[in-house]
Design a protein around this motif. Structure first.
Motif, PDB file in Angstrom:
ATOM      1  N   LYS A 570     -13.001   8.049   3.936  1.00 45.82           N
ATOM      2  CA  LYS A 570     -12.103   6.900   3.346  1.00 45.82           C
ATOM      3  C   LYS A 570     -13.170   5.695   2.741  1.00 45.82           C
ATOM      4  O   LYS A 570     -12.551   5.190   1.534  1.00 45.82           O
ATOM      5  CB  LYS A 570     -11.273   6.284   4.477  1.00 45.82           C
ATOM      6  CG  LYS A 570      -9.975   6.928   4.795  1.00 45.82           C
ATOM      7  CD  LYS A 570      -9.602   6.503   6.093  1.00 45.82           C
ATOM      8  CE  LYS A 570      -9.006   5.550   6.076  1.00 45.82           C
ATOM      9  NZ  LYS A 570      -8.254   5.278   7.572  1.00 45.82           N
ATOM     10  N   GLY A 571     -13.990   5.434   3.319  1.00 43.19           N
ATOM     11  CA  GLY A 571     -14.851   4.316   3.005  1.00 43.19           C
ATOM     12  C   GLY A 571     -14.022   2.815   3.137  1.00 43.19           C
ATOM     13  O   GLY A 571     -12.766   2.856   3.401  1.00 43.19           O
ATOM     14  N   PRO A 572     -14.721   1.999   2.341  1.00 46.68           N
ATOM     15  CA  PRO A 572     -14.055   0.649   2.584  1.00 46.68           C
ATOM     16  C   PRO A 572     -12.560   0.664   1.924  1.00 46.68           C
ATOM     17  O   PRO A 572     -12.269   1.228   0.840  1.00 46.68           O
ATOM     18  CB  PRO A 572     -14.819  -0.277   1.716  1.00 46.68           C
ATOM     19  CG  PRO A 572     -16.192   0.262   1.715  1.00 46.68           C
ATOM     20  CD  PRO A 572     -16.071   1.817   1.882  1.00 46.68           C
ATOM     21  N   CYS A 573     -11.588  -0.023   2.675  1.00 49.20           N
ATOM     22  CA  CYS A 573     -10.299  -0.222   2.088  1.00 49.20           C
ATOM     23  C   CYS A 573     -10.190  -1.197   0.876  1.00 49.20           C
ATOM     24  O   CYS A 573     -10.577  -2.241   1.164  1.00 49.20           O
ATOM     25  CB  CYS A 573      -9.404  -0.542   3.090  1.00 49.20           C
ATOM     26  SG  CYS A 573      -7.520  -0.541   2.649  1.00 49.20           S
ATOM     27  N   ILE A 574      -9.460  -0.873  -0.218  1.00 53.98           N
ATOM     28  CA  ILE A 574      -9.277  -1.541  -1.326  1.00 53.98           C
ATOM     29  C   ILE A 574      -8.102  -2.333  -1.391  1.00 53.98           C
ATOM     30  O   ILE A 574      -7.916  -3.378  -1.334  1.00 53.98           O
ATOM     31  CB  ILE A 574      -9.491  -0.893  -2.795  1.00 53.98           C
ATOM     32  CG1 ILE A 574     -10.786  -0.222  -2.763  1.00 53.98           C
ATOM     33  CG2 ILE A 574      -9.034  -1.759  -3.984  1.00 53.98           C
ATOM     34  CD1 ILE A 574     -11.028   0.627  -3.629  1.00 53.98           C
ATOM     35  N   ASP A 575      -7.107  -1.594  -1.076  1.00 55.03           N
ATOM     36  CA  ASP A 575      -5.543  -1.942  -0.879  1.00 55.03           C
ATOM     37  C   ASP A 575      -4.924  -1.233   0.340  1.00 55.03           C
ATOM     38  O   ASP A 575      -4.691   0.050  -0.008  1.00 55.03           O
ATOM     39  CB  ASP A 575      -4.909  -1.925  -2.059  1.00 55.03           C
ATOM     40  CG  ASP A 575      -3.561  -2.712  -2.199  1.00 55.03           C
ATOM     41  OD1 ASP A 575      -2.772  -2.680  -0.977  1.00 55.03           O
ATOM     42  OD2 ASP A 575      -3.148  -3.319  -3.097  1.00 55.03           O
TER      43      ASP A 575
END
Lengths: 745, 450, 313
Positions: A570-575
């Protein structure tokens, strides 16, 4: 690291290096520095790789006695000091260095013996093989690379008795393992034991006797080194790659039979560098995994303490343990059952007139349950029938049956249990005369009279499952045992237990949220038709074809790591609301031919997922209604969007990103994450009638969760609206919540 | 940047008036976004919206139509560089050059041959598209006579080729009802040619082989003169530059929305060819890569059939695979006791199975079930290849009348249908064939028994 | 007006260069392109596509009369056939060990060695050997051929998912190139490349055969899969960037358009002319899609396709 073993290995290394030094000094005098050294087997077949272990490590081509000077210095340089009695703490690196020094010295010794004409060894009229020639190495090497032969087993010493020796070798052969023989214990060698028992040794029987001393074990490592030059493209001198190649590609191990001594430990320490673990049939300290070998380094299994009815069974278990320790996968070539097996029988129906026995179905009781156990609790291939077998019942009888499949595997995960269990249906149907339907506690099996007459009994169900699981899920499961229960009380008791498990699994899947995992899975199966389409499947959103859940993909990846389902970090959440992550975007960009640079998982208006051609449903904006409609593939009629399913499919399909529309799986509608950004299920204004019926209960629950329990009644379908005007009129009459929600456009 | 359907929708009147022939404004907007329908199909668009949608609402490559009622040709309006990205929409017109220097009889014969040519493939009838009549003699009367012969003997489309505007004017007047292609405006004569094309509302070819810059300049001039239907001839008659130039033209049109090159392209693959094979080769390349009007120097059925087949292949929608007509097919010359196999109507499936049966040397009956173009496993998974449908096909095509046994071979991948199918087809024996088509030969020899 | 700015795509990847032939044998290199096929304004195609001619180790029984008459008695002997193919202008040879097919003569390793030696001593061109496309048989004959051709860097095929490991191993042991064949599907093609690399075969020793559909028989599928493989490679995917080989001759000559001579519909035209154009058109369109090696059957098609390539470069 065991201090005991480290000390012994270093002592042994000193001993062997000293012996090499002495022999070298002697050889300079007796045969002179220009005497040629050339490894040859007893048939005269040679090698183009000089002294292969030394060549592989240093790149040095040893051709004469004089050339050994450099190798000897190398060995001495590797030799750590002898440990003192009290203050020394064992250190793995030193032990491994000592092992390598030992291998160098052993190869030097054999080189000198060749120069002196003392190799291959002859004893009591039997000539040992000596080092394996290049032609044979190439032939076996191909089989090792293509998997027909997993690797080799180096047997050192002598077994408890001749019968055990034969049994061990036969077991290894049956698993396709090449067998190398060397060393002795108490003056006895396994080669003696096998010869006395009349076992044929040689290339043809995949059993190669090297010699009676431990030093001749070096030929096994020379063989392994040469394989890396031929098949690994390794440049001699690149020792790191020589070792890594063997660790990951050559499934070899040592099995030390009988008491250990310092030289055996020292040689074993050298083998560990190659990633080859050792199993000892005596009481020695265990060395647990530290990464040099794939799993354990040294495993002790004192022979007489191995559980088993007799020595034969103990020998079998000993070999089984070796296979596990090295991580060797078993393939079952043929499934031994009295009826035919294959896809041709999958669709067979057993009619009442042909019925011998029936399990489950109306008024019956039958279940299947697959569960994970620790390795020591599973005996591979064991099939047990608890209660009377089929022949104790009359023709046409309905027999209660519980199928309990216990598996163990280093890569097995609790979550794979249902995925594997679902395969029982497919696996059992392949047998001629066996019909399987349903799953879990609604399993229904019929067996034909014909199959019974051919000798099919309950244990064969176990045999089928054992074989097919190995072959198709070998990447996940290492051992499989099956128990078949027909005793009514026992079946009743276990079915209750299994039902508890089924419920637990359901709850687990229901509770499996997107937030709870850090990895999603991709599916690229449809790229043949929609090249830029890539599915990203998360726990709360099934693949748009409806066929692949997150768990299915996870298991599929374990089974086929280069296949269509790949992990997506997933990695860092943007939204959070839209469901957009950096890792997902990156993956999608790279796997959509750089056509799609971002997509959101929970939004349809902003960069929705792309759609291939096989979605179960299409969701589309109805601007007039300030909401969305969902039409299913089975619904051919006109929808209020002015487009039928086919037209919509033509608009969204083919890997396009079409804001306002997307394809998805049926069950996405009932997910908590259903178009979260746009307001979720409350935005649903029109739904194909067949979906309303099919998802009835789940939809109701989702509506309740959204705070509008009677939502379903307020959603239109093909019978109430096929144009935007009719739809709006319907929604107004029903006071659909979407009309009051913020405008979508 | 292309607009999405929703963005376009915002500019529409939202009346769902259906005047654009779509049931809703949204459905229309989606088609415009896919760049297959021109925004001007909406008659009620405000001036403001029109301006805003100017570039996004017009297909990047213009759709150009020519030909009369008996044979209409539409070329251009492509939206992608590669067929797998969506599809190629308008197959190139394949025409044959006729020089007015040939005798009247020869012209008549050629026109009959080309005009009457028709070949059947996967249930489709393929034909040629027309003639490019060239004023090679430079004699107006002779040209007009040739044009008349062509028009009289065939209903196919025509392109008229002359450098002389006066001659062209006369010829176009004769062929006006056929909406001929006017060939060609050059940097010398463009103004006169543009007038003629405009007067008769015919598409005009602009030709300049001295480089794309000059072609662009010419195209811009002609456009400024009010010509909308333009066809480009960059003069690529050799392998040397064909793909290179045509790729550049299509990319500039699609990726840069470069209007002067946003038109279909015309090529003449046979000009330099020494043999029919060489002409076929360049024609094949140009059909594959970006030519919209291919004019051949020769005609023979043996040349036409492969080229028409290639055009069909390349312009098949990759997302809607070609379907075979359901029915019972004979592979080889089967007898009543020959094997009967069944498979789906996905063309590639059919070709693989039929090809392998052919190769096996065992003549067989091949029953094709309508699965809406899906392959075996996909069709099975989608419920379009089930026992019921197979049984229906067996009955519908009176298979039992053709064979002396009652056994049918099912593809190995759908072995699971066996039981059900035996229920549906009572009295039949259902055999399970191999998993892969390539094993059919071995299966026939080793296993098959009716 | 201002000069046009060429619409150049900034590709990050390139097609791998693949060398065939070594140890005294002529060598040929294919691949290496940094652009789409024949698109010159944005990159280079340093090696032109090569033409291979198909040779079989047994006289074909089902070949069209036009092929038979073009080759004559050479068809009876692989060495003679190979020599004649070299004379007809082949850049390399594609030797089909057809006799090993269980339904043909079911010959084994010994015959394969013999045929291979004959061909290898008859010509000095680079060579590709393929088995009968029956996985187990392929393994048997190719391992034998590999030994005979050791150090001469020949191609060995076809590797399919079932048997790729054996062929990969023998390629590694003897320094050959593996032909990876997959059924017209981009992901399977990529997967097989990954699997071959995982076994340890260098990606620079793999040639992809995406499976050829002849004109009218699935050509469009092959065409698009090849375009996609090529694009993926140019976009930087190192596991799709192997050069591609297409068996255009074999596939077109087995269709009825090329085989039939009786009861041929009039609209099909002259039999010989049509058969030749069928092979030719199949070949040319696959070149446009990105073929690096074309395997052809008829000498005349070789002439036509080579002429086209001469003009293209």
């Amino acid at each position: 690291m065991s201090r005991y073993i480290a000390t012994a290995a270093i002592r042994g290394a000193h001993k062997v290096v000293r012996q090499a030094e002495e022999l070298y000094a002697d050889a300079l005098k007796t045969v002179g520095p220009d005497a040629k050294i050339q490894f040859k087997d007893k048939g005269g077949g040679g090698t183009a790789y000089w002294l292969p272990v030394i060549y592989g490590f240093t790149g040095q081509k040893v051709e004469t006695i004089g050339d050994l000077k450099k190798s000897l210095e190398h060995a001495k340089g590797l030799l750590p000091p002898l440990p003192g009695e009290h203050v020394w703490l064992p250190y793995l690196g030193e032990t491994l260095d000592a092992g390598m020094a030992t291998l160098f010295a052993e190869e030097i010794i054999e080189g000198i013996r060749f120069a002196k004409g003392q190799q291959p060894e002859t004893r009591n009229g039997f000539t040992f093989n000596g080092p394996i020639n290049d032609v044979q190495m190439r032939g076996w090497g191909i089989q090792m690379v293509d998997g027909r032969m997993p690797g080799f087993a180096a047997l050192l010493g002598a077994a408890k008795n001749n019968e055990v020796a034969v049994k061990i070798v036969r077991e290894l052969q049956s698993k396709g393992q090449l067998v190398f023989l060397s060393s002795s214990s108490n003056g006895r060698s396994i080669v003696d034991q096998l010869l006395e028992s009349g076992v044929q040794l040689g290339y043809d029987t995949f059993t190669v006797p090297f010699g009676t001393d431990t030093i001749s074990t070096i030929y096994a490592l020379g063989y392994a080194s040469r394989a890396t030059f031929s098949f690994g493209g390794v440049t001699p001198g690149d020792f790191r790659r020589v070792l890594l190649y063997n660790k990951f590609r050559c499934f070899a191990f040592a099995l030390a039979l009988g008491p250990m001594d310092d030289v055996k430990w020292a040689t074993g320490a050298g083998a560990i560098s190659y990633g080859f673990p050792a199993v000892c049939d005596t009481a020695v300290p265990n060395i647990l995994p530290t990464g040099i070998t794939q799993y354990e380094h040294v495993v002790s299994m004192p022979f007489d303490d191995i559980p088993g009815r007799d020595d034969m069974e103990r020998a079998e278990r000993l070999v089984q343990r070796c296979i596990e320790v090295r991580g060797i996968k078993i393939k079952i070539a043929t499934i031994k059952i009295p009826v035919a097996y294959g896809p041709a029988f999958e669709g067979e129906v057993v009619r009442r007139a042909d019925l011998q026995s029936e399990f489950g179905g109306k008024g019956g009781m039958c279940f299947e349950w697959l569960t994970t156990r620790p390795p020591e609790e599973v005996e591979d291939g064991k099939v047990t029938v608890v209660g009377p077998d089929i022949d104790k019942f009359e023709v046409g009888a309905k027999i209660p049956l519980g199928i309990v499949i216990e598996v163990s595997g280093r890569k097995m995960q609790k979550d794979f249990e249902p995925v594997l269990e679902r395969q029982v249906h497919h696996f059992l149907n392949g047998a001629e005369g066996l019909q399987h339907q349903g799953q879990r506690d609604i399993t229904w099996i019929r067996l034909s009279k014909n199959a019974y007459a051919k000798g099919f009994r309950l244990r064969h169900i176990g045999d089928i499952l054992h074989g097919v699981y190995h072959n198709q899920f070998g990447a996940i499961v290492d051992k499989i045992q099956v128990t078949l229960y027909t005793e009514p009380k026992k079946v009743q008791e276990l079915i209750e237990k299994a039902r508890g498990i089924y419920k637990e699994r359901n709850d687990r899947i229901a509770g499996l949220t997107d937030e709870a995992v850090d990895t999603y899975y991709s599916c690229s199966l449809c790229q043949s038709f929609a090249p830029t389409h890539i599915c990203v499947i998360n726990p709360e959103r099934v693949g748009l074809c409806g066929a692949y859940s997150w768990l299915d993909c996870k298991a599929s990846f374990e089974i086929n790591p280069t296949g269509p389902n790949q992990p997506v970090k997933k990695g860092p959440c943007i939204d959070q609301t839209k469901g957009e992550w950096e890792g997902v975007n990156k993956f999608v960009y790279e796997h959509s031919q750089m056509k799609v640079d971002r997509f959101t998982v929970y939004s349809v208006m902003d960069s929705p997922m792309t759609t291939c051609g096989c979605c179960e449903c299409v969701l589309a904006l109805i601007p007039e209604a300030n909401g969305f409609m969902v039409v299913s593939r089975e619904d051919y009629s006109m929808t209020p969007s002015g487009m039928t399913f086919t037209t919509l499919m033509g608009t969204v399909g083919g890997g396009l990103q079409t804001p306002g529309m997307m394809g998805h799986g049926k069950y996405y509608i009932t997910s908590k994450k259903f178009i979260l950004t746009e307001g979720g299920i409350k935005r649903l204004v029109w739904l194909s009638k067949n979906l309303k019926e099919e998802l009835g209960e789940e939809l109701k629950a989702a509506a309740e969760a959204a705070g509008v329990p009677d939502l379903l009644d307020r959603i239109a379908d093909g019978t109430s609206a096929t144009t935007p005007d009719e739809l709006v009129a319907f929604l107004q009459q029903k006071q659909h919540p979407a009309l009051e929600m913020p405008p979508l456009l | 940047m292309a607009l999405t359907g929703i963005e376009i929708y915002k500019y529409l009147p939202k009346t769902n008036c259906k005047k654009c022939n779509f049931p809703t404004c949204l459905a229309f907007a989606m088609k415009v976004a896919a760049r297959v329908v021109d925004i001007t199909a909406c008659p009620d668009l405000s001036a403001q919206s029109k301006a805003a949608l100017e570039s996004a609402g017009r297909p990047p490559i213009r759709l150009v139509k020519f030909g009369g009622d008996t044979h209409k040709v539409e070329v251009g309006n492509e939206t992608v560089m590669f067929r797998h990205e969506k599809t190629f929409y308008h197959p190139p017109a394949i025409m044959v050059r006729i020089k007015d220097t040939a005798s009247k009889e020869d012209i008549a014969k050629l026109v009959d041959e080309v005009g009457g040519y028709q070949v059947e493939r996967v249930g489709m009838k393929l034909t040629m598209d027309g003639f490019a009549v060239e004023n090679a003699s430079k004699d107006q009367a002779r040209f007009l006579e040739a044009v008349e012969t062509v028009l009289a003997k065939s209903g196919l489309a025509v392109a008229l080729m002359s450098d002389n505007p006066a001659t062209m004017d006369a010829a176009v007047a004769k062929a006006a009802a056929r909406k001929p292609v006017v060939y060609a405006a050059t940097k010398e004569n463009w103004s006169g040619m543009a007038d003629i094309a405009k007067k008769h509302s015919c598409p005009l070819v602009v030709r300049d082989s001295s480089g794309l810059e000059n072609l662009v300049a010419l195209s811009e001039k002609v456009a400024q003169a009010g010509i909308e239907d333009i066809i480009l001839d960059p003069g690529v008659d050799s392998f040397k530059s064909s793909i290179d130039s045509l790729t550049e033209i299509r990319r500039l049109a699609l990726k840069k929305n470069f209007r002067p090159l946003g038109f279909p392209v015309m090529t003449f693959p046979g000009v330099q060819a020494k043999t029919t094979e060489e002409e076929a080769a360049l024609a094949a390349e140009q059909i594959s890569k970006y030519s919209s009007v291919v004019v051949l120097e020769h005609f023979s059925p043996a040349l036409a059939y492969p080229l028409l087949t290639l055009r069909l292949n390349i312009y098949t929608d990759p997302q809607k695979p070609i379907q075979m007509a359901a029915g019972i097919y004979e592979v080889g010359a089967p007898k009543p006791d020959s094997p009967l196999c069944i498979t789906t109507n996905f063309s590639l499936t059919y070709f693989s199975v039929a090809g392998e049966i052919e190769a096996s040397g065992v003549p067989s009956w091949l029953l094709i079930c309508d699965t809406e173009g899906l392959s075996v496993l996909t069709a099975w998974a989608a419920g379009k290849f089930d026992a019921e449908r197979i049984a229906k096909a067996v009955k519908q095509f009176n298979v039992a009348d053709k064979i002396s046994h009652k056994s049918i071979v099912l593809p190995g991948k759908v072995a699971v249908l066996r039981g059900e199918l035996e229920e549906e087809l009572s009295g039949w024996k259902v055999l399970v064939g191999p998993m892969e088509a390539m094993d059919v030969g071995g299966y026939f020899k080793k296993t098959w028994k009716p | 007006m201002a000069p046009l700015e060429a619409p150049v795509e900034k590709w990050t990847g390139k097609i791998r260069e693949l060398k065939l032939g070594s140890g005294g044998r002529k060598t040929i290199t294919v691949g290496g392109g940094t652009t789409l096929p024949f698109v010159k304004f944005e990159g280079a195609q340093p090696h032109r596509p090569a033409i291979a001619i198909e040779v079989q180790d047994k006289e074909p029984t089902d070949w069209s009369e036009f092929l038979v008459s073009a080759w004559g008695d050479a068809l009876k002997n692989p060495g003679a056939w190979a020599k004649k193919a070299a004379e007809f202008g082949a850049d390399l040879l594609y030797i089909r060990l057809a006799s090993a097919h269980p339904e043909a003569s079911n010959t084994g390793a010994a015959q394969a060695k013999k045929s291979a030696s004959e061909v290898l001593s008859a010509v000095d061109l680079p060579v590709i050997f393929v088995g009968p496309d029956v996985a187990e048989k392929d393994n048997e004959v190719l391992v034998a051929v590999s030994d005979v051709a050791k150090g001469q860097r020949v191609g060995l095929g076809n590797c399919v998912e079932k048997n790729y490991k054996t062929i990969a191993a023998t390629c590694m042991a003897d320094g050959h190139v593996a032909i990876a064949k997959t059924p017209i599907e981009i992901n399977l093609a990529k997967q097989l490349n990954i699997l071959l690399s995982d076994v340890g075969l260098s990606p620079d020793s793999i040639l992809m055969d995406p499976t050829t559909g002849a004109l009218g028989y699935g050509l469009e599928y092959t065409y698009s899969v090849m375009e996609r493989l090529r694009l993926a490679a140019l976009m930087g995917d190192g596991m799709t960037s192997m050069p591609m080989i297409c068996t255009a001759g074999e596939e077109s000559w087995r269709q009825k358009e090329s085989k039939a001579t009786l009861d041929v519909p009039q609209a099909w035209g002259d039999n010989q002319e049509r058969s030749l154009i069928w092979e030719n058109v199949t070949a040319i369109s696959l070149l446009a899609a990105g073929a690096d090696i074309l395997v052809l059957r008829h000498p005349k098609t070789v002439v036509t396709v080579k002429a086209a390539l001469d003009k293209s470069f």
